[in-house]
Motif scaffolding. Structure first.
Motif, PDB file in Angstrom:
ATOM      1  N   LEU A   1       4.003   1.458  -0.974  1.00 46.30           N
ATOM      2  CA  LEU A   1       4.751   1.595  -2.223  1.00 46.30           C
ATOM      3  C   LEU A   1       3.857   2.180  -3.305  1.00 46.30           C
ATOM      4  N   VAL A   2       2.593   1.745  -3.333  1.00 48.60           N
ATOM      5  CA  VAL A   2       1.669   2.301  -4.320  1.00 48.60           C
ATOM      6  C   VAL A   2       1.487   3.787  -4.063  1.00 48.60           C
TER       7      VAL A   2
ATOM      8  N   SER B   1      16.951  10.435   3.896  1.00 47.20           N
ATOM      9  CA  SER B   1      17.709   9.700   4.909  1.00 47.20           C
ATOM     10  C   SER B   1      18.482  10.599   5.861  1.00 47.20           C
TER      11      SER B   1
ATOM     12  N   LEU C   1       0.830  -1.199   0.000  1.00 48.50           N
ATOM     13  CA  LEU C   1       0.000   0.000   0.000  1.00 48.50           C
ATOM     14  C   LEU C   1       0.867   1.253   0.000  1.00 48.50           C
TER      15      LEU C   1
ATOM     16  N   SER D   1      10.883   5.066   7.263  1.00 49.39           N
ATOM     17  CA  SER D   1      12.159   5.542   6.730  1.00 49.39           C
ATOM     18  C   SER D   1      13.151   4.390   6.666  1.00 49.39           C
TER      19      SER D   1
ATOM     20  N   PRO E   1      10.260  18.538  -1.022  1.00 46.20           N
ATOM     21  CA  PRO E   1      10.536  17.134  -0.688  1.00 46.20           C
ATOM     22  C   PRO E   1      10.128  16.756   0.728  1.00 46.20           C
TER      23      PRO E   1
ATOM     24  N   ARG F   1       5.604  16.373  -4.007  1.00 45.07           N
ATOM     25  CA  ARG F   1       6.918  16.992  -3.933  1.00 45.07           C
ATOM     26  C   ARG F   1       6.911  18.307  -4.708  1.00 45.07           C
TER      27      ARG F   1
ATOM     28  N   VAL G   1       3.457   5.867  -2.554  1.00 46.71           N
ATOM     29  CA  VAL G   1       4.663   6.627  -2.894  1.00 46.71           C
ATOM     30  C   VAL G   1       4.767   6.788  -4.402  1.00 46.71           C
ATOM     31  N   THR G   2       4.520   5.706  -5.137  1.00 49.65           N
ATOM     32  CA  THR G   2       4.631   5.759  -6.593  1.00 49.65           C
ATOM     33  C   THR G   2       3.653   6.773  -7.181  1.00 49.65           C
TER      34      THR G   2
ATOM     35  N   ARG H   1       4.029  10.722  -4.772  1.00 49.71           N
ATOM     36  CA  ARG H   1       5.203  11.449  -4.313  1.00 49.71           C
ATOM     37  C   ARG H   1       5.523  12.631  -5.218  1.00 49.71           C
ATOM     38  N   GLN H   2       5.502  12.390  -6.539  1.00 57.47           N
ATOM     39  CA  GLN H   2       5.908  13.440  -7.455  1.00 57.47           C
ATOM     40  C   GLN H   2       5.007  14.680  -7.353  1.00 57.47           C
TER      41      GLN H   2
ATOM     42  N   GLY I   1      12.776   2.960   3.488  1.00 56.22           N
ATOM     43  CA  GLY I   1      13.120   3.831   2.373  1.00 56.22           C
ATOM     44  C   GLY I   1      11.928   4.523   1.761  1.00 56.22           C
TER      45      GLY I   1
END
Lengths: 568, 334, 345
Positions: B173-174, B279, B171, B271, B189, B184, B176-177, B180-181, B274
């Motif tokens: 990862l989806v 980081s 979930l 975090s 960021p 951001r 973020v994909t 995020r853009q 990732g």
């Protein structure tokens, strides 16, 4: 098992049998821990290092690489070369002779038919064999008699040791895998988990992604080996816990690939139960510069493609300055300690192919500033960041998630800030970063960033296919579903011409010269790839385990047959 | 049993109408008091709550003005002064590497622990509070709706089941994909990541609250006082507001306390995978996770963020206890 | 109540199908590649062939349909065959031989049936995670009850302090801390859980206890913290109610008042939390299992997620979803039994 019982056991066996007359199984039990758990026992269906190394306890190739990168025969009588007539003059065929009297762990003889079958198994178009690249360019395999195998190639192979050499392509038993070729490969669970091999151990119980119980192969070719009657290969946890189990609690005898910060490892080694060992291979941690524009303002499908050169990094002086600002020795000291060496080369070993390029090892912040100044990148508005033609010198620097990489990112960002380069860091989960999902913007192939950091190496000792990755046109692009190995989108005519020459050259010293030139073009002459650290492998063994020789050119467990218990 | 508003009403009434002589109180009549003043009086009596509030105030204040008092950049590397120990180590170990330039020591790259703790506290407190409030809001809303309105119960609870069974990592990862853009681009960021993390933590942690609240509401709405309220024609939303919510306050308070801790810890797990902040952006959870490998040699690096998280959570817990007691008319005034 | 239970059971079938579809699409959408852990030395063409051999390139709906057939048709056949062939309970029945070698749900990492691996993992998960849950509940309930009964006593304050600190410190810290203390310095317990260990006598039972104690304690701490807070809060709500005063007034003993009247009325939020926790037992405890190398279902799920082993992830999350739906149903029925005023019809 506690340390006490382990030690008591060792003392007891030591008292009973004098070490001079070695006997199979006399040293009892050995415990090995891999923090990544093996999921299958054949390297042909998974090319993960953990699986290749676990299966090397059971399956063996015709020959292996030693810890110095030399070739030694295992199932073969000797290593075929042009000099001894095993490799034909035109480099198009290689003839292997099996040792006489070899038997599988079930007692049946090993024949050339098994070797031929192994190649057929992997080359089956539906099998999805992970080691297919090892069997490239094979036109046919002949078996004139039970002990002879002739591999014919369809073009001259200066390095004919792809098939059947090293941990990646061991020999399978034909009788066991006969019905497992092609699409049926995954229905043979029993065979995949418990392959019949010629190695020192046989599988008793295989629990995928958890633990493997093994016992000594009763038909192993050396009657005195292995010294251990049983072995356990446990998987899971993390590198830190594995190191702790060998170095501090002494529960385990051998721990694989301890990627830990050097100070952590050193303080654990004070536990006194074991010793970390390290060795170097060809793994190089590097920065890759994106030669194309990854800007999100470009339409999808044009980002990071050769259609748009990078607005900042196309300038050689910027790339050079970025490299000059880095103190590689400090990075090595902080991230890898004894398991790393600062390097300026993409091909750091073997000696024959390693260039003597050391210019980058001294950090030169002032020189980097001067270079940027000279190239027209100046800080005109006084915010500490350089500009040129209204373009800020600002970079997105990505890497995979890993404690050492994040430390490197922080350090490098700091140095780049000092020379007036603004840096944004990003770290991506490694299963996404290294996965080739064309739908994800975060893969290393898509390279939607300006600079990225990761490590890569090559199998065996010949760098030809490794250097070929940076051929013009081999870049990941939308038309190839973002698959491709030329990550930087590097394109250089001289480089491509030299690659063609390398493919035609058989003479070793000549090959070395060309490879060095190729290495220099892509590193110091164009600064496309900025190598940072030549990363070694660190493992640890307990002080009571003898015979460990750490090998980075082949499986780490390559000589498990020679391991023994040190009495004490 | 009815709740506060009615009690207040009766009290107020009693104060205005002149009582029968025999029933008149002997002492002087206390002037009418506002309900919130009573609440405050009761709250002040609760020592734990006062201490919790003080701690929270102290920590919030500390992380807000800290960067102006201790101006060292938490991201600045000082490699020559790496692995310094806190100043108090000098008390028992005269050879320890200590110095006033890094009073709480420095980490393996020479970043100052004190300024990291302050900067990390800002991030962790912000993420913790925002995610906890979001999850409380969704959880209470869904729980009350499902418990009170029979028609909504089925769909909303099946939705809860669905969210409970979603695996969190894919979930994330989806999310973020996909997001995020744009985030951001609009919020920078760090701001973009903040919104993403708060949302993800919020929408993956509201389900237990929703189920607990629903269970309580199911039981309470059958009680006599709700029946009474309904029989005089009170609107459903009024009933929820005046009768149901005050009675499910205590499980909500517990959820809030546990939720704050969970949000701070989950952020560090993110975090770690990732998908969180960049980081080099410190948070308490990340400081703790990074320091675990070195806890034998540098125990302060796990203790400092660990104590900070614990104190915050304890503070919220006691504050919640005090608030609950203060708002409960059956306890108040005793 | 019975009709309600039956209606919910019937409704759970489409619910589960819908949930499985959403999970499947989520996994399809998520970035990731089963080839991510393959070394970079393997060329992209070979990786592409390996993906094709796994069936990655097929349209999502086709993959979903295949998975449905495998889970709801092939796997039950294998299970019935096993029941009639090897099981103790039904072994006397003739072997049904329903399974004719159709493709089962195959893991991409191990190329072996997912169900076999899940069955292999259940013992250690139940031993460690299940036991820790039982321990946690057994400790939490009395603590919660007594802290509420003696609110603001020393016991209550100490309990609050310990449980909240315990809850706010994550297992990725408590786990290694216990290992450093008990395995490295004291040498009492092993730091690595031996999943091949067989309990057959007193000695081996003692060893099993010593290897279980640390992970069980780490996990029980979390459960205890959470449950005792809810228990305490809920008891406090009820202790001041009128019915308690009435019960006392009519001369019931304190024990009966607290343990029967108040406890029963305070159980609703607690039952919810317990019911939510049971499916989580089967989901394993990802971090703790990893720290102590217990390699149960949690570790199986996380390695499958990192390796993008979709059939494995899909099957595990589906089992998980099934348990969540079932236990929430059980919780709803329990509400009705605890408080007869709650009616669903």
């Amino acid at each position: 098992m506690t340390l006490k019982t382990l030690l008591l056991g060792a003392v007891a066996t030591g008292a009973l049998a004098p070490a001079a007359f070695a006997e199979r199984g006399e040293d009892g039990h050995v415990n090995i821990i891999y923090w990544q758990a093996p999921s299958i026992m054949t390297p042909y269906l998974s090319s993960g290092t953990k699986d290749i190394e676990a299966s090397s306890l059971v399956l063996e190739p015709l020959g292996r690489y030693t810890e110095t990168g030399e070739l030694v025969p295992y199932l073969a009588e000797e290593i075929p070369t042009v000099e001894n007539g095993g490799v034909s003059e035109d480099l198009k065929s290689i003839t292997w002779k099996l040792k006489e009297g070899l038997v599988w762990s079930d007692g049946t003889p090993v024949t050339s038919a098994d070797v031929k079958f192994t190649a057929d198994y992997c080359m089956d178009p539906e099998g999805g064999c992970a080691q297919l690249a090892k069997f490239d360019h094979i036109s046919s395999i002949d078996t004139p008699d039970d002990l002879t195998v002739v591999v014919n190639f369809d073009e001259p192979m200066p390095n004919p040791y792809g098939p059947f050499m090293g941990g990646q392509s061991p020999i399978l038993q034909k009788a066991q895998f006969e019905n497992c070729t092609g699409a049926a490969a995954s229905t043979c669970t029993e065979a995949n988990f418990n392959p019949i091999g010629t190695g020192p151990f046989v599988v008793d119980e295989f629990k995928p992604n958890d633990v493997i119980s093994l016992s000594a192969n009763p038909n192993y070719r050396d009657p005195a080996k292995p010294a251990f009657a049983t072995a356990t290969l446990k998987g899971g946890g993390d590198a830190e816990a594995a190191a702790r189990a060998v170095l501090q609690t002494g529960e385990y005898d051998y721990a694989w690939n301890l990627q830990l910060a050097p100070d952590v490892l050193a303080s654990m080694a004070e536990g006194g139960q074991g010793t970390p060992v390290s060795a170097f291979g060809t793994l190089v941690e590097r920065l890759e510069m994106n030669m194309t524009d990854p800007s999100p303002d470009l339409p999808e499908g044009e980002r990071s493609t050769v259609a748009h050169p990078h607005p900042i990094l196309s300038d050689f002086n910027v790339r050079k300055a970025l490299s000059m600002a880095i103190d590689r020795n400090l990075l090595t000291e902080i991230g890898y300690g004894q398991a790393g060496r600062a390097t300026c080369n993409l091909v750091p070993a073997p000696e024959l192919y390693a260039s003597d390029n050391t210019e980058c090892l001294t950090q030169d912040l002032e020189g980097a500033k001067a270079l940027l100044e000279e190239a027209g990148w100046t800080d005109s508005d006084g915010d500490g960041i350089r500009e040129k033609d209204g373009m800020k010198l600002s970079l997105l620097y990505q890497s995979s998630t890993n404690a050492v990489r994040q430390d490197f990112q922080a350090l490098i960002k700091d140095w780049w800030n000092q020379i007036g380069v603004e840096t944004e860091l990003r770290n991506v989960d490694s299963s996404v970063f290294f996965g080739g999902d064309p739908g994800s913007p975060d893969t290393f192939q898509k390279f939607y960033a300006d600079v990225e950091m990761y490590a890569n190496n090559f199998d065996g000792t010949d760098p030809q296919s490794y250097l070929q990755m940076y051929r013009c046109g081999n870049e990941p692009k939308p038309s190839s579903q973002w698959q491709g190995e030329n990550i930087n989108r590097f394109c250089n005519e001289e480089y491509d011409a030299l690659l063609d020459e390398l493919a035609k050259t058989g003479e070793l010293s000549k090959r070395g010269e060309i490879a060095k030139k190729l290495n220099d073009i892509i590193t110091k002459e164009t600064m496309t790839i900025v190598p940072l650290v030549d990363r070694g492998r660190v493992s640890a063994h307990s002080n009571t385990l003898g015979g460990v020789v750490l090998n980075t050119w082949d499986s780490e467990l390559w000589n498990a047959a020679d391991w023994y218990r040190i009495d004490g | 049993m009815t709740d506060s508003p009615q009690d207040d009403l009766i009290l107020a009434e009693g104060a205005r109408v002149a009582p029968i002589e025999a029933l008149k109180d002997k002492g002087p009549m206390a002037p009418p008091r506002s309900k919130w003043r009573d609440v405050w009086e009761q709250f002040r009596k609760h020592k734990g709550a006062m201490m919790g509030a003080f701690f929270l105030f102290f920590i919030t204040f500390g992380v807000l003005i800290g960067p102006y008092l201790w101006t060292l950049d938490p991201q600045a590397l000082d490699i020559r002064n790496k692995d310094m120990r806190p100043i108090y180590t000098a008390l028992w170990n005269s050879e320890a590497k200590v110095g006033w330039n890094h009073p709480l020591g420095s980490d393996q790259l020479g970043r100052d622990n004190l300024s990291q703790l302050i900067a990390g506290g800002r991030a962790s407190m912000a993420v913790g509070w925002a995610a906890m409030l979001l999850s409380l809001l969704i959880g209470t809303g869904v729980g009350v709706m499902a418990g009170y309105f029979k028609k909504l119960d089925g769909p909303l609870m099946r939705l809860t089941d669905l969210f409970l069974s979603l695996p969190i990592l894919p979930l994330l990862l989806v999310a973020v994909t996909l997001f995020r853009q744009p985030l951001r681009a609009n919020f920078g960021p760090e701001g973009g990541m903040f919104i993403l993390i708060v949302t993800v933590v919020g929408i993956t942690s509201w389900m237990p609250t929703a189920r607990i609240v629903r269970g309580d509401v199911l039981a309470i709405k059958e009680r006599e006082f709700v029946l009474a309220a309904r029989s005089i024609g009170t609107q459903p939303f009024k009933i929820i507001k005046r009768h149901l919510l005050p009675n499910v306050l205590s499980p909500i308070m517990v959820s809030a306390t546990l939720g704050l801790a969970t949000a701070i810890i989950t952020e560090s797990a993110l975090s770690f995978l990732g998908v969180g902040f960049p980081s080099d952006f410190p948070t308490w959870g990340k400081m703790l996770a990074d320091a675990v490998a070195r806890m034998e040699d540098f125990p302060e690096r796990v203790l400092l963020p660990g104590v900070a998280i614990s104190l915050t959570v304890l503070g919220v817990n006691y504050l919640g206890d005090g608030l609950r007691d203060a708002l409960d008319p059956r306890i108040r005034g005793r | 109540m019975l009709t309600y239970a039956i209606r919910r059971l019937v409704l759970s079938v489409p619910t589960l199908l819908f949930i499985s579809f959403v999970i499947f699409m989520l996994l399809q959408l998520a970035p990731g590649d089963p080839m991510a852990q393959v070394p970079l030395t393997v060329p992209p063409e070979v990786k592409q062939k390996m993906r094709e051999a796994l069936g990655v390139g097929e349209p999502a709906l086709v993959q979903y349909w295949k998975w449905l057939v495998q889970v709801f048709w092939t796997e039950p056949k294998v299970f019935i065959d096993w029941l009639t062939r090897d099981s103790f309970l039904l072994g006397w029945l003739p072997d049904t031989n329903l399974y004719q070698g159709e493709l089962r749900v195959i893991s991409w990492q191990t190329r072996s049936p997912v169900m076999d691996i899940v069955l292999q993992r259940i013992p250690q998960t139940l031993w460690v995670v299940g036991l820790s849950y039982v321990v946690g509940v057994l400790i939490a309930l009395p603590i919660g009850i007594y802290s509420a009964y003696r609110q603001y006593s020393t016991f209550d304050q100490a309990g609050t302090f310990v449980t909240m600190v315990g809850f706010s410190i994550p297992p990725f810290f408590t786990g290694p801390l216990l290992i450093v203390i008990f395995s490295v310095y004291l040498g009492w317990f092993p730091s690595i859980y031996d999943t091949t260990h067989v309990v057959n006598d007193w000695e081996s039972f003692k060893y099993q206890l010593s290897q279980m104690i640390m992970p069980v304690m780490v996990l029980a701490l979390q459960t205890t913290a959470q449950l005792s807070r809810y228990m305490r809060a809920s008891m406090l709500d009820n202790l001041n109610q009128d019915y308690v005063r009435t019960a006392r007034a009519k001369g019931l003993s304190e024990a009966v008042v607290v343990m029967v009247h108040v406890l029963r009325n305070s159980m609703i939020p607690v039952i919810t939390v317990i019911a939510l926790g049971v499916p989580a037992i089967f989901g394993g405890a990802i971090i703790t299992e990893n720290v102590f190398k217990v390699n149960g279902i949690g570790q199986l799920l996380i390695t499958a997620l990192f390796a993008n082993d979709l059939p494995m992830v899909m099957t595990l999350t589906f089992i998980f979803a099934f348990l969540i739906v079932m236990f929430n149903l059980i919780a709803d029925i329990l509400y009705g039994l605890l408080d007869p005023r709650i009616r669903y019809d």
